[in-house]
Design a protein around this motif. Structure first.
Motif, mmCIF file in Angstrom:
data_model
loop_
_atom_site.group_PDB
_atom_site.id
_atom_site.type_symbol
_atom_site.label_atom_id
_atom_site.label_comp_id
_atom_site.label_asym_id
_atom_site.label_seq_id
_atom_site.Cartn_x
_atom_site.Cartn_y
_atom_site.Cartn_z
ATOM 1 N N ARG A 284 2.639 -16.614 4.387
ATOM 2 C CA ARG A 284 1.745 -16.874 5.526
ATOM 3 C C ARG A 284 0.300 -16.702 5.119
ATOM 4 N NH1 ARG A 284 3.931 -14.935 11.211
ATOM 5 N NH2 ARG A 284 1.824 -15.590 11.659
ATOM 6 N N PHE A 285 0.067 -15.713 4.293
ATOM 7 C CA PHE A 285 -1.305 -15.502 3.841
ATOM 8 C C PHE A 285 -1.769 -16.695 3.013
ATOM 9 C CE2 PHE A 285 -3.329 -14.314 -0.208
ATOM 10 C CZ PHE A 285 -4.634 -14.288 0.249
ATOM 11 N N LEU B 129 -0.722 -6.351 3.296
ATOM 12 C CA LEU B 129 0.330 -7.133 3.942
ATOM 13 C C LEU B 129 1.521 -6.272 4.346
ATOM 14 C CD1 LEU B 129 0.252 -10.318 1.670
ATOM 15 C CD2 LEU B 129 -0.979 -9.882 3.788
ATOM 16 N N VAL C 136 2.253 3.067 4.127
ATOM 17 C CA VAL C 136 1.660 4.320 4.573
ATOM 18 C C VAL C 136 1.642 4.369 6.090
ATOM 19 C CG1 VAL C 136 -0.414 5.710 4.570
ATOM 20 C CG2 VAL C 136 0.267 4.520 2.518
ATOM 21 N N ALA C 137 1.223 3.250 6.690
ATOM 22 C CA ALA C 137 1.117 3.214 8.148
ATOM 23 C C ALA C 137 2.492 3.311 8.788
ATOM 24 C CB ALA C 137 0.429 1.937 8.592
ATOM 25 N N SER D 283 -2.649 -19.665 4.923
ATOM 26 C CA SER D 283 -3.805 -19.559 5.816
ATOM 27 C C SER D 283 -5.110 -19.914 5.095
ATOM 28 C CB SER D 283 -3.906 -18.146 6.370
ATOM 29 O OG SER D 283 -4.333 -17.262 5.356
ATOM 30 N N ILE E 140 -16.424 -4.865 0.487
ATOM 31 C CA ILE E 140 -15.225 -5.662 0.213
ATOM 32 C C ILE E 140 -14.258 -5.495 1.376
ATOM 33 C CG2 ILE E 140 -13.230 -5.888 -1.301
ATOM 34 C CD1 ILE E 140 -14.985 -4.880 -3.574
ATOM 35 N N ARG E 141 -13.712 -6.638 1.808
ATOM 36 C CA ARG E 141 -12.720 -6.581 2.866
ATOM 37 C C ARG E 141 -11.362 -6.347 2.235
ATOM 38 N NH1 ARG E 141 -11.744 -10.006 7.973
ATOM 39 N NH2 ARG E 141 -9.886 -10.753 6.956
ATOM 40 N N ILE E 142 -10.595 -5.446 2.819
ATOM 41 C CA ILE E 142 -9.268 -5.196 2.263
ATOM 42 C C ILE E 142 -8.225 -5.515 3.303
ATOM 43 C CG2 ILE E 142 -7.721 -3.423 1.389
ATOM 44 C CD1 ILE E 142 -9.818 -2.420 -0.201
ATOM 45 N N ARG E 143 -7.238 -6.258 2.895
ATOM 46 C CA ARG E 143 -6.166 -6.551 3.827
ATOM 47 C C ARG E 143 -4.850 -6.163 3.160
ATOM 48 N NH1 ARG E 143 -5.032 -12.555 5.296
ATOM 49 N NH2 ARG E 143 -7.267 -12.699 5.605
ATOM 50 N N LYS F 80 5.220 -12.524 4.400
ATOM 51 C CA LYS F 80 3.818 -12.132 4.554
ATOM 52 C C LYS F 80 2.936 -12.858 3.537
ATOM 53 C CE LYS F 80 4.423 -8.497 7.412
ATOM 54 N NZ LYS F 80 3.612 -7.786 8.351
ATOM 55 N N ARG G 193 0.860 -1.167 0.000
ATOM 56 C CA ARG G 193 0.000 0.000 0.000
ATOM 57 C C ARG G 193 0.902 1.223 0.000
ATOM 58 N NH1 ARG G 193 -4.572 1.764 4.392
ATOM 59 N NH2 ARG G 193 -5.100 3.728 3.416
ATOM 60 N N ASN H 221 2.246 -2.417 4.679
ATOM 61 C CA ASN H 221 1.621 -1.107 4.596
ATOM 62 C C ASN H 221 2.661 -0.019 4.772
ATOM 63 O OD1 ASN H 221 0.071 1.141 4.836
ATOM 64 N ND2 ASN H 221 -1.517 0.123 6.025
#
Lengths: 985, 393
Positions: free
Chosen positions: B112-113, B59, B63-64, B116, B54-57, B109, B41, B61
């Motif tokens: 792992r995703f 991995l 920006v954060a 899952s 819609i769910r957004i994920r 990341k 992101r 980020n």
């Protein structure tokens, strides 16, 4: 949280914000859950990094279902009557959670889920608290969660429609929105519409009438329309364009263009503001178009006839802002192409009006912020013209560094050349022309065309080399090494070594010329170069001048001349005291990682020493301007203490350790070990700024804050929350620093009141006058002035003008940071006009001084930015030119004339920070806006004391009444009781 | 049944993001449970609207990272000390165009995703993700891979990997008829279902170009693939005959300085403008009279569809693969031999000189592009999902 659980997402509930709607009493939130709990829940607002919470009912809506989950509705009331109103506005940020309803477990941790959301923040969702001027702003955090932050805001003014009525009357309809207006009492808002040119030199105010909120002005509400009106109907966070009547006041204003001095503002653009409130509490809100609902603009563009020709008023949008562009209607010329190549600048264009014009015209070059003008004949044939400028010739004829606006004149009319017809706006940001180098009389200049704001054509001339930043200068026994970043336009190719001469001007008129060798290394494909200059003087010869040179490196600008193979470049290097490397700590600055390690260790040492070592009650730490200089009130207090023969140990925090101070105090460099040691052990701290945040005040220590000037510009919480300076002025760190003050020295009751209010200070205030102004009243003032004049090498017969402009926050944002500093009057003109009788001393801000490109070897204009104490300059100045700087309050003690060169008064007063009193009304001297006015004012300098006698007296009564030469003594008596007299306690 | 998209950066701009969102929004609006997993992101706000259902994920980020404030935790600091975020990626295929953007950290990341997931549908959107899905994802998950590029354009290393690993996937979605044929031939008999679902255009009311602005427009990342150097060269020839026309290039990228230099060196600064990225491309398209696509190769050329929606005629290289699929030569635009700058300039001049033809082409373009409407294409996605769930049952 368990990571695996987060990925698996099975047992975790997810709550998503479906839409957020503004109602009259609060927000209505609709949330979707992935799992249907079957019962009502709670919406929980939790203060970030704190424990305060608000909980609100979240009811399950039976009507709709979403996949496996259910829909929930909550209502967040924000009106004070709603109960949560006050509490809602008390914190900094709320984070929104959902937790199952009815569960109040003691001890056990109830599950709760963060509310997910993604939507674009918009003004129409703001909720306001009018009396506290706060807004509650719902937004999505970067992690995609719903939060609400509470901020001080001014609100905004939006344009709904603009139409021309009758004979050039512009009718603007819009609304003002925010905490400044109360929709229930629209008449109390006191709205007016302010029209101003972009350069902010002229301003007109017209009344704006509040009108009932009509259907036309109101956009259709909420979800139904939302963004779906023109785009995909899916982003359902309700974001209706215009907020409803609940939070805004609609207005209408009539602007008869005839009332504006169109002739003077020809070829400029007018912008619009809505002014809310009156005199003291007036706020200007820039008028903008609503993001989602384009304003309805009338493009009929009427022509208004004035005494100097017809003016067409084009209504247009520049981004979100409506503008009126004033275009001369008798003569219009458009640039079609501009080429800069092979030693010429070629301009191809067309005369649009009168159509198909043939005949002779003139191309005029007018230097901005100056009266200089050049003209050359141009022949237009069938409306087309083709001009070739040869800068070499023009440079001989008087083209000199600066920005030259181009215009065409014919038949007594003049219009600026512009490029509008291709519809590509903001060419100033898009178009770059090749830089050309021209050499005249051995001196090289970079010349290039450029577009200015509004897409008008201009030509820039500047010295081809300029110092972008000084990394360091190191003085060893054998020579100097100076590392700088240079910009060379156009970049020189294939030169990696050049020789040159540094000219260092020293006190008492001494000048040292030192030959240097310089290595150049280009930075990528840019026009920047890393340059390392080393002196090539034999070691023995250098040793004899070393001390003189090192002490005077920042006395005036250092002039540097480079001999390139094909040309010679001359440019100034302005060195600040920080750049000089002379100790271990300075060398450490070049190793940032090591520096951090040392800093951390030293702070640890400081913390320990601050606890363990006893406080020394005769130790006093002095600091002025963060250690940049030996000046201001701390200096005055220090010298007074020396004079009184007190027994004390003085430590001066000073960046330049080469300085010689009276009384030989211990000099410590900020962040050195010794500095931390003394910071831990001293009992008294005398500072005119603040100490850094590592500082922990010990019990029993005394902090005397002298501050550094009477404020004109607003400070702290008085700053307009809409301005860029607000955040920095109200930072929590700043307020923490204020809490350390024990005594505040105030020069007058006015300052005392403002500082206490703006910084929420409530301890002892010494209203005794400013110690630094004692110099004006000392019996030896005249003798000192003589000595200072000798030191500065100012000829006996010349009078002295001090130019001390203030610092402008807005000039230091974004790209402007690195742009060269522009004087708003022409120094060349000044030299010609006043050079025989005057010396001009420049006292700029540090950053501005480093961006400055001016060099002068005639001795008429001096850059004394880094001269230690401005008080010395006051003593020898016959005239002060300033704008909004606090120097005016100090200089008033001298009783000598002042001129206020306030070229951006309108913008500075309203947009940037705001003033405490009406400068125009109360200034003890004339306010001038242009070079012509300034020079006229200087010519009349002897008249001002007479013409402004009353205002000057009133000004002194208000701001200087406490000054009598004894301020330092009074401060010392108040603070030190009997230190030094009775020894240690 | 949850549908998960794995994408490079859903907050970015460009054709892939646009089409994934078109599809995802359509599916969400038709009651499907949709999640988008964005590896990166880089922007705070998405460029295109996203359905709130819609769910957004995200991995990684970025920006954060800059905004959280305070010191990073001990874990972050350890990882930084070990330079994990800086180490090159091991799992992303070396030939991925954006290989350098990935790191060991993003590998962890993504891995792992992928691990899952145990049911539902996973839709991957670039070859390297397709390969990872084939290699690591639980076979109970229905793995749908989108292939945006022609097989021949891939470097040999990637081609080998595709041959070897794609058969493990369940469905392969291609964009053009050519591609479909190629991949069907390649994976004949492996049980991999290859089907064509082209990119879709959102159903929106586009502003329509009046076609009287003397402006040629182009948009895309400023990288060699997009061939803006060829376009600038072609335009240099055009302005000799049409000096009052302008070329506007929208987008940003690492070649910006090189292109700027080309413009300066050729003295084209009065005619060619690097406009930077635009938030509202449709508005810009509506202000232009010709769209020029100068790419050396394309996945699909989504931007052509957008331009045609605004009624702008096209001049394009006939590069592999998309343009030929979208543009009808001589009806709504000109397809020019790939890489032939001379011809490209001629085609531009042909449209510049003939107002009537421009208008006719524009009308045709608007009509012809309707076949890419999301209502039509979305149906195909729903069919695919139906097939999947039927197979499951």
């Amino acid at each position: 949280m368990n990571r695996r659980a987060r990925f698996a997402g099975q047992d975790k509930q997810e709550w998503k914000l479906i839409d957020l709607e503004m109602t009259k009493s609060g927000w209505r939130l609709r949330l979707a859950s992935t799992v249907d709990n079957g019962a009502d829940c709670e919406l929980l607002l939790q203060e970030r990094h704190a424990s305060r919470t608000l909980s609100l009912p979240l009811t399950r809506s039976d009507g709709e279902r979403l996949g496996s989950g259910a829909l929930y509705v909550a209502h967040v009331p924000f009106m004070p009557s709603g109960g949560y109103g006050e509490a809602l506005f008390d914190v900094d940020t709320w984070d929104a959670y959902v937790r199952p309803g009815g569960v109040v477990e003691a001890g056990g941790e109830a599950p709760r889920w963060r509310v997910r959301s993604h939507f674009r923040e918009r003004e129409s969702l703001y909720a306001f608290h009018r009396s506290r001027r706060l807004a509650a702003i719902p937004y999505s955090t970067v992690q995609g969660n719903l939060s609400i932050r509470i901020r001080r805001v001014n609100g905004s003014a939006k344009l709904v429609s603009a139409a021309w009525h009758g004979d050039g009357v512009l009718v603007l309809n819009g609304y003002v929105f925010g905490p400044l207006v109360d929709p229930d009492k629209p008449e109390r808002a006191r709205l007016s519409l302010v029209v101003r040119n972009e350069a902010a030199t002229a301003e007109y105010a017209f009344p704006a009438q509040p009108v009932p909120w009509t259907e036309e002005a109101e956009a259709p509400p909420a979800v139904a329309a939302g963004p779906g009106a023109g785009r995909e109907p899916i982003a359902r966070v309700s974001d209706y364009a215009a907020p409803s009547a609940a939070s805004s006041v609609a207005f209408t204003a009539r602007i008869p263009m005839g009332a504006v001095d169109l002739a003077a503002l020809m070829d400029q653009r007018l912008e619009f503001f809505v002014s809310v409130g009156q005199s003291d509490n007036q706020r200007l809100l820039p008028l903008r178009q609503n993001e989602d609902h384009p304003a309805d603009l009338d493009r009929r563009n009427p022509v208004v006839h004035t005494h100097s020709g017809a003016v067409r008023c084009d209504l247009l949008l520049d981004g979100m802002r409506p503008l009126v562009r004033l275009v001369p209607h008798d003569l219009e010329a458009e640039v079609e192409a501009v080429y800069a190549r092979d030693g010429t600048i070629q301009i191809l264009g067309r005369v649009l009006r009168p159509g198909g014009y043939s005949g002779s015209t003139q191309l005029r070059l007018r230097r901005r912020d100056s009266q200089a003008e050049m003209a050359m004949p141009v022949v237009a044939e069938d409306g087309r013209f083709d001009v070739r400028l040869t800068p070499t010739g023009l440079l001989r004829d008087g083209l000199r560094p600066g920005l030259w606006d181009l215009s065409l004149s014919a038949q007594g009319r003049t219009c600026r050349l512009r490029s509008w017809q291709d519809g590509i706006a903001h060419k100033n940001q898009l178009v770059r022309f090749p830089r050309q180098r021209f050499t005249v009389d051995g001196q090289a200049y970079a010349v290039y065309p450029l577009y200015t704001r509004g897409d008008y054509l201009a030509i820039r001339v500047r010295p081809d080399v300029r110092v972008k930043s000084v990394l360091y200068i190191e003085a060893r026994k054998t020579g100097l090494t100076l590392r700088v970043r240079l910009e060379v336009l156009p970049p020189v190719e294939g030169v990696d070594q050049v020789t040159g001469v540094l000219t260092v001007r020293c006190e008492y008129g001494k000048v040292h010329r030192i030959p240097v060798a310089c290595s150049l290394q280009r930075v990528g494909q840019t026009s920047d170069f890393h340059a390392v200059l080393t002196t090539t003087l034999p070691a023995g010869e250098f040793a004899s001048i070393r001390e003189d040179v090192v002490r005077n490196l920042h006395f005036d600008s250092v002039e540097c001349v480079f001999e390139f193979p094909s040309h010679q470049s001359r440019f100034p290097i302005t060195l600040s005291p920080d750049a000089v490397v002379s100790s271990f700590d300075d060398r450490l600055d070049r190793r940032p990682r090591l520096r951090r390690v040392f800093d951390r260790l030293r702070v640890l040492f400081y913390r320990a020493a601050n606890r363990v070592l006893p406080v020394r009650s005769d130790l006093i730490v002095f600091q002025s301007y963060y250690g940049n200089s030996y000046a201001c009130n701390p200096r005055a207090i220090y010298e007074q203490m020396l004079g009184q023969g007190r027994r004390f140990r003085a430590v001066w925090v000073m960046k330049d350790l080469n300085k010689r101070l009276p009384g030989s105090p211990r000099l410590v460099k900020p962040r050195s070990t010794a500095y931390f040691y003394y910071m831990a052990r001293a009992k008294y701290f005398i500072n005119n700024g603040n100490f850094p945040d590592f500082y922990r005040k010990r019990r029993g220590t005394v902090h005397v804050e002298t501050w550094h000037g009477t404020p004109l510009k607003r400070l702290g919480y008085d700053v307009d929350p809409g301005s860029a300076a607000y955040k920095e002025n109200t930072a929590p760190e700043l307020l923490n620093r204020v809490r350390r003050w024990d005594y505040l020295v105030a020069p007058n009751p006015y300052t005392a009141e403002i500082l206490c209010r703006a910084y929420r200070y409530d301890k002892a205030v010494l209203e005794v006058g400013y110690p630094r102004n004692d110099v004006f009243y000392r019996s030896d003032a005249a003798r000192r002035a003589q000595e200072i004049r000798r030191r500065l090498d100012i000829p006996e017969e010349k009078r002295v003008i001090l130019y001390a402009p203030t610092w402008r926050d807005s000039e230091h944002q974004g790209q402007q940071r690195n742009a060269p500093y522009e004087f708003r009057f022409d120094l060349e003109d000044f030299k010609r006009e006043f050079g025989d009788d005057y010396v001009l001393l420049l006292r700029l801000h540090y950053f501005d001084a480093q961006r400055m490109q001016w060099i002068d070897d005639s001795g008429i204009i001096r850059n004394l930015t880094f001269y230690d104490d401005i008080a010395d300059l006051y003593l020898i100045s016959d005239l002060l030119i300033t704008d909004y700087s606090s120097v005016m309050f100090d200089f008033a003690n001298s009783g000598r004339p002042m001129i206020f060169f306030t070229y951006d008064l309108l913008a500075y007063r309203s947009v940037m920070r705001g003033f405490y009193f009406d400068l125009e009304e109360q200034a003890p001297g004339p306010l001038v806006r242009t070079e012509a006015e300034l020079f006229a004012a200087i010519r009349q300098v002897d008249e001002w004391p007479v013409r402004y006698r009353d205002k000057y007296e009133a000004f002194r009564r208000r701001f200087c009444s406490l000054e009598d030469g004894g301020a330092a003594r009074r401060v010392i008596e108040a603070v030190f009781d009997d230190v030094g007299k009775g020894g240690r306690r | 049944m949850r549908i998960t998209f794995l994408i490079f950066d859903i907050y970015g701009m460009g054709g892939t993001v646009r089409t994934v969102l078109n599809t995802a929004n359509y599916l969400a609006a038709h009651g499907q449970d949709v999640e988008i997993v964005s590896v990166f992101r880089k922007n705070k706000d998405p460029f295109f609207p996203i359905d709130p259902r819609i769910r957004i994920r995200v991995l990684r980020n970025s920006v954060a990272a800059g905004q959280a404030g305070g010191r990073p935790g001990i874990k972050q600091r350890t990882l930084q000390y070990l330079r994990v975020p800086k180490l090159r990626s091991r799992l992303i295929h070396r030939d991925d165009e954006a290989y350098d953007a990935f790191s060991l950290m993003s590998d962890v990341k993504i891995y792992r995703f992928l691990k899952s997931l145990h049911d539902g549908v996973l839709i991957t959107t670039r070859p390297s993700f397709n390969l990872m899905a084939a290699r690591y994802v639980d076979p109970r998950v229905c793995r749908v891979a989108q292939e945006h590029l022609n097989f021949d354009i891939h470097p040999p290393g990637l081609q080998r990997a595709i041959r070897r690993l794609y058969p493990r996937l369940d469905h392969l979605i291609t964009l053009t008829d050519d591609d479909t044929a190629t991949y069907r031939r390649l994976f004949d008999g492996t049980g991999l279902d290859v089907r064509k679902i082209t990119n879709s255009a959102p159903q929106v009311s586009c502003p329509q170009s009046s076609l009287d602005q003397k402006a040629v427009i182009a948009a895309g990342r400023l990288v060699p693939q997009k061939g803006f150097d060829l376009l600038i060269e072609a335009f240099a020839r055009v302005i000799e005959r049409f000096p009052d026309w302008r070329l506007k290039i929208y987008g940003y990228g690492r070649d910006k300085n090189a292109l700027q230099k080309l413009i300066l060196d050729k003295h084209l600064y009065n005619h060619v403008f690097l406009m930077g990225p635009s938030r509202d491309m449709q508005q810009e398209l509506a202000q232009a009279s010709i769209y020029a696509l100068s790419s050396r190769f394309e996945g699909f050329g989504m931007v052509l569809v957008e331009a045609m929606q605004c009624g702008v005629p096209i001049v394009s290289f006939d590069c592999p693969k998309g343009p030929a699929e979208i543009v009808t030569h001589g009806e709504d635009g000109w397809l020019v031999e790939n890489g032939n700058v001379e011809r490209f300039a001629e085609a531009l001049m042909d449209l510049m000189g003939d107002d009537e033809k421009r208008r006719r082409f524009g009308q045709n373009a608007m009509r012809n592009v309707q076949r890419f409407d999301i209502q039509q294409i979305g149906r195909q996605w729903l069919d695919l999902l139906e097939d999947i769930s039927r197979k499951r049952a």
